[in-house]
Scaffold this motif. Structure first.
Motif, PDB file in Angstrom:
ATOM      1  N   UNK A 287     -19.147   8.376 -16.755  1.00  0.00           N
ATOM      2  CA  UNK A 287     -19.090   7.472 -17.899  1.00  0.00           C
ATOM      3  C   UNK A 287     -18.271   6.259 -17.509  1.00  0.00           C
ATOM      4  N   UNK A 292     -18.440  -2.992 -21.428  1.00  0.00           N
ATOM      5  CA  UNK A 292     -17.772  -3.304 -22.691  1.00  0.00           C
ATOM      6  C   UNK A 292     -17.771  -2.142 -23.665  1.00  0.00           C
ATOM      7  N   UNK A 293     -18.567  -1.129 -23.382  1.00  0.00           N
ATOM      8  CA  UNK A 293     -18.592   0.078 -24.208  1.00  0.00           C
ATOM      9  C   UNK A 293     -19.028   1.240 -23.320  1.00  0.00           C
ATOM     10  N   UNK A 294     -18.708   2.457 -23.725  1.00  0.00           N
ATOM     11  CA  UNK A 294     -18.984   3.601 -22.849  1.00  0.00           C
ATOM     12  C   UNK A 294     -20.487   3.861 -22.669  1.00  0.00           C
ATOM     13  N   UNK A 319     -22.089   4.259 -27.624  1.00  0.00           N
ATOM     14  CA  UNK A 319     -20.985   5.050 -27.081  1.00  0.00           C
ATOM     15  C   UNK A 319     -21.611   6.307 -26.504  1.00  0.00           C
ATOM     16  N   UNK A 321     -21.180   9.325 -23.556  1.00  0.00           N
ATOM     17  CA  UNK A 321     -20.077   9.888 -22.769  1.00  0.00           C
ATOM     18  C   UNK A 321     -20.382  11.327 -22.378  1.00  0.00           C
ATOM     19  N   UNK A 322     -19.453  11.913 -21.637  1.00  0.00           N
ATOM     20  CA  UNK A 322     -19.461  13.331 -21.254  1.00  0.00           C
ATOM     21  C   UNK A 322     -20.734  13.773 -20.539  1.00  0.00           C
ATOM     22  N   UNK A 335     -23.320  13.029 -24.573  1.00  0.00           N
ATOM     23  CA  UNK A 335     -23.195  12.825 -26.010  1.00  0.00           C
ATOM     24  C   UNK A 335     -23.357  11.351 -26.313  1.00  0.00           C
ATOM     25  N   UNK A 337     -23.316   8.358 -29.658  1.00  0.00           N
ATOM     26  CA  UNK A 337     -23.049   8.065 -31.057  1.00  0.00           C
ATOM     27  C   UNK A 337     -24.367   7.809 -31.765  1.00  0.00           C
ATOM     28  N   UNK A 342     -21.467  12.033 -33.371  1.00  0.00           N
ATOM     29  CA  UNK A 342     -21.952  12.248 -32.011  1.00  0.00           C
ATOM     30  C   UNK A 342     -22.981  13.377 -31.977  1.00  0.00           C
ATOM     31  N   UNK A 362     -21.056  17.262 -35.959  1.00  0.00           N
ATOM     32  CA  UNK A 362     -20.674  16.427 -34.821  1.00  0.00           C
ATOM     33  C   UNK A 362     -20.704  17.304 -33.580  1.00  0.00           C
ATOM     34  N   UNK A 364     -20.496  17.547 -29.272  1.00  0.00           N
ATOM     35  CA  UNK A 364     -19.923  16.805 -28.143  1.00  0.00           C
ATOM     36  C   UNK A 364     -19.760  17.690 -26.919  1.00  0.00           C
ATOM     37  N   UNK A 365     -19.469  17.034 -25.789  1.00  0.00           N
ATOM     38  CA  UNK A 365     -19.029  17.707 -24.556  1.00  0.00           C
ATOM     39  C   UNK A 365     -19.990  18.775 -24.046  1.00  0.00           C
TER      40      UNK A 365
ATOM     41  N   UNK B  88     -10.379  -0.313 -33.028  1.00  0.00           N
ATOM     42  CA  UNK B  88     -11.132   0.824 -32.498  1.00  0.00           C
ATOM     43  C   UNK B  88     -11.773   0.495 -31.147  1.00  0.00           C
ATOM     44  N   UNK B  89     -11.562   1.355 -30.185  1.00  0.00           N
ATOM     45  CA  UNK B  89     -12.152   1.232 -28.859  1.00  0.00           C
ATOM     46  C   UNK B  89     -11.813  -0.101 -28.181  1.00  0.00           C
ATOM     47  N   UNK B  90     -10.656  -0.675 -28.535  1.00  0.00           N
ATOM     48  CA  UNK B  90     -10.261  -1.959 -27.953  1.00  0.00           C
ATOM     49  C   UNK B  90      -8.868  -1.839 -27.350  1.00  0.00           C
ATOM     50  N   UNK B 127     -14.360  10.826 -26.842  1.00  0.00           N
ATOM     51  CA  UNK B 127     -14.039  11.996 -26.031  1.00  0.00           C
ATOM     52  C   UNK B 127     -12.577  11.969 -25.600  1.00  0.00           C
ATOM     53  N   UNK B 129     -11.438  12.641 -22.760  1.00  0.00           N
ATOM     54  CA  UNK B 129     -11.302  12.045 -21.429  1.00  0.00           C
ATOM     55  C   UNK B 129     -11.311  10.522 -21.510  1.00  0.00           C
ATOM     56  N   UNK B 130     -12.259   9.976 -22.242  1.00  0.00           N
ATOM     57  CA  UNK B 130     -12.304   8.518 -22.399  1.00  0.00           C
ATOM     58  C   UNK B 130     -11.058   8.028 -23.126  1.00  0.00           C
TER      59      UNK B 130
END
Lengths: 418, 197
Positions: A287, A292-294, A319, A321-322, A335, A337, A342, A362, A364-365, B88-90, B127, B129-130
């Motif tokens: 990830x 600018x975003x995941x 978003x 991730x994981x 995962x 958004x 999520x 929700x 995740x992971x 948020x997220x910043x 997450x 981790x993030x």
């Protein structure tokens, strides 16, 4: 879909104790029905219940569960009651008898009315103990392989974090036990042998390696800044992790023998975390926030040839991730958004087609089981963050953990006999 | 106006502990006015009374000054400990965060032996981790800003707790906003000096 079973040879002569294939007769497209015959003795009922449940959770065999009266008719002094088994729709019957030195297994092919397999399993573990259950899970996995061509995942475990500790649970939800001291551990991960785990710690910041049999942990790397999401390389020789101080977080690799970490990713101040190796060890999915975003990216194991994997136009507030690379190499679970929460999805590495696997609560992971068919993930659908298991072929799911909230699960490889 | 050097005794200055204006007031040891009983002369008695009253006045002035020093040192400590908040997220610094950090700079410059540990935190979304990485990025952004204002790099350390230490529990934006923060812990100084104004 191509059945893996269809591609395999019917038997593996080079290894009599592994990979035995029993050709069963059952409707194509359905799961073979298997009756687990009753056995006498105090442990007999648990043996039967454990193996039936393993077949059920494996989603490749249909365990035909008999009521007490029918069960007493299913085997006679002279052997299986073939007409009754046929009438029940069973393709096979198995009988697992606890003995002084372990278990005695007999497998009966209903169509041919033949004993298809006799085998003895040695274990010195006390009945009902963790190792004893593991031995039975191993038998269930052998049987699943014999019947379907695909080895089961009953003798596997799942690591997770709960209450500032790493825990482990058997694949059937039993034997929940802590494996790390109380501290700030996160993101546990298995080595390929299933004997050693690695995890990060927040305070002090570092990466630890823990030997499961001794329970001893050692620090692999530590220092200022943050250490995140360690994973073993598929050959078990090194650990890839995320680390950063004042200029973003990048992926590093360090030999298991120790020494300094070597940087792999060049994130230029962005966050790069959550690596997962392709099964051949040549690529890493991870990830990155570099756009600018995941989002999910892949790169070669040496950090070159970075490629954006997830399309940028799926869902609002991007978003993703994981990521976790599937054991067959075909899919990456992750995962995303979606609708303000999520959900778990897979992306196909060949055509980048997406599939949303969850929608309830929700989720995740995700972490793949070694069969590449089951996933465990964290879901709050029951009201509390717990681990759930999903069969991606049928969509069937079950709750794996109960109690206090959990996170960051990691499914083990297939484990050796204890 | 002449400002005295404000001194706060700090073995290990834990600024976070001063949140909410909890201050420890250390009273100076009170001089004991003694009467020896040797009051044989009126002149001597008057002289002593006069000396006592001067001493009392000086003592009152000293205590008032000490209280003022204490207050400004305490205020300086509180300013150092003030958290900054993020979107948020910043990790970029909003105007309110810059103002909070600007107030720390003169204190850090007036106290060259003070080191500041900056810890980044996130809300629970996303997450774990993030969020650890995001918290580190926030701490690093704060450090970058303070060094740009003249604070030596070596005096500022950064770490991240990710989402593992929420300031408040809750799943609404108000709770999330309070949890998206950087916290500060100062150490290394025996005395904290308020900046001269």
């Amino acid at each position: 879909m191509l059945s893996v079973a269809a591609l395999r040879p019917l038997s593996a002569q080079d290894n009599a104790s592994r990979g035995v294939r029993i050709g069963l007769t059952y409707d194509p497209g359905s799961k073979p029905g298997v009756v687990v015959l009753p056995v006498t003795g105090s442990a007999g009922d648990s043996v039967r219940a454990i193996v039936q449940r393993d077949f059920d959770f494996g989603d490749r065999i249909n365990p035909i569960v008999l009521d007490a009266a029918t069960a007493s008719e299913a085997s006679r002094g002279s052997g299986p009651n073939w007409p009754l088994l046929a009438k029940l729709g069973a393709a096979a019957a198995v009988q697992i008898t606890p003995t002084a030195s372990g278990f005695h297994l007999a497998v009966f092919n209903v169509a041919t009315k033949q004993t298809a397999l006799i085998r003895d399993y040695a274990t010195s573990a006390a009945p009902q103990s963790r190792a004893w259950r593991a031995a039975l899970h191993g038998i269930a996995d052998d049987l699943e392989e014999a019947f379907t061509g695909v080895r089961g995942i009953a003798r596997t475990r799942v690591l997770f974090e709960r209450g500032k500790r790493i825990w482990v649970v058997d694949s059937d939800g039993e034997n929940v036990m802590p494996v790390s001291d109380v501290g700030t551990p996160l993101s546990p991960s298995w080595d390929p042998s299933g004997r050693t785990i690695t995890y990060s710690t927040i305070v002090p910041a570092g990466i630890s390696v823990l030997d499961l049999s001794s329970g001893r942990a050692r620090t692999l790397v530590s220092g200022p800044g943050v250490f995140i999401s360690p994973v073993f390389s598929p050959d078990g020789s090194s650990v890839v992790y995320a680390h950063g101080v004042d200029a973003g977080v990048d992926l590093f690799t360090v030999p298991l023998s120790g020494g300094g970490g070597r940087r792999l990713s060049v994130g230029r101040g962005s966050d790069n975390v959550s690596p997962s190796f392709s099964p051949d060890g040549r690529r890493i999915v991870f990830m990155s926030g570099r756009a600018g975003h995941p989002e999910i990216y892949t790169m070669d194991a040496d950090g070159t040839n970075v490629d954006l994997l997830t399309p940028l136009d799926i869902g609002e507030n991007a978003y993703r991730a994981s990521p976790d690379w599937s054991p067959d190499g075909r899919l990456v679970a992750f995962q995303s958004q979606i609708g303000g929460t999520f959900q778990v999805l897979t992306i196909n590495l060949r055509d980048r087609s997406l599939r949303q696997l969850t929608s309830d609560g929700r989720n995740e992971d995700p972490s793949w089981a070694p069969d590449g068919r089951h996933l465990t993930f964290v879901s709050n659908r029951s009201g509390v963050r717990q681990l759930w298991v999903l069969d991606i072929e049928t969509g069937r799911s079950r709750q794996l953990t109960r109690g206090a909230p959990v996170r960051v699960p990691a499914w083990s490889p297939r484990l050796a006999a204890e | 106006m002449i400002r005295r050097t404000a001194v706060l005794s700090l073995a290990l200055l834990s600024v976070a502990a001063l949140d909410g204006c909890r201050r420890k007031v250390v009273s100076a040891p009170a001089p004991v006015a003694t009467n020896t009983g040797n009051a044989d002369s009126l002149a001597a008695l008057r002289a002593r009374q006069r000396a006592d009253s001067i001493a009392a006045a000086e003592r009152a002035a000293r205590e008032a000054a000490a209280a003022s020093d204490q207050r400004s040192a305490g205020e300086a400590a509180a300013v150092l400990g003030q958290k900054v908040y993020f979107d948020y997220d910043r990790d970029n610094l909003r105007d309110d965060a810059r103002a909070t950090l600007d107030a720390k700079v003169p204190i850090l410059i007036a106290n060259p032996s003070v080191t500041l540990s900056i810890t980044g935190h996130t809300d629970e979304r996303g997450t774990a981790e993030y969020n650890l990485a995001l918290g580190q990025r926030r701490a690093a952004q704060v450090k970058r800003y303070l060094t740009s204002k003249g604070v030596e790099d070596a005096r500022l350390s950064t770490q991240s707790m990710g989402d593992s230490q929420p300031a408040v529990q809750g799943t609404d934006e108000s709770a999330y906003q309070q949890n998206r923060r950087a916290e500060f812990q100062a150490s290394g100084a025996n005395t904290l000096v308020a900046p001269r104004s």
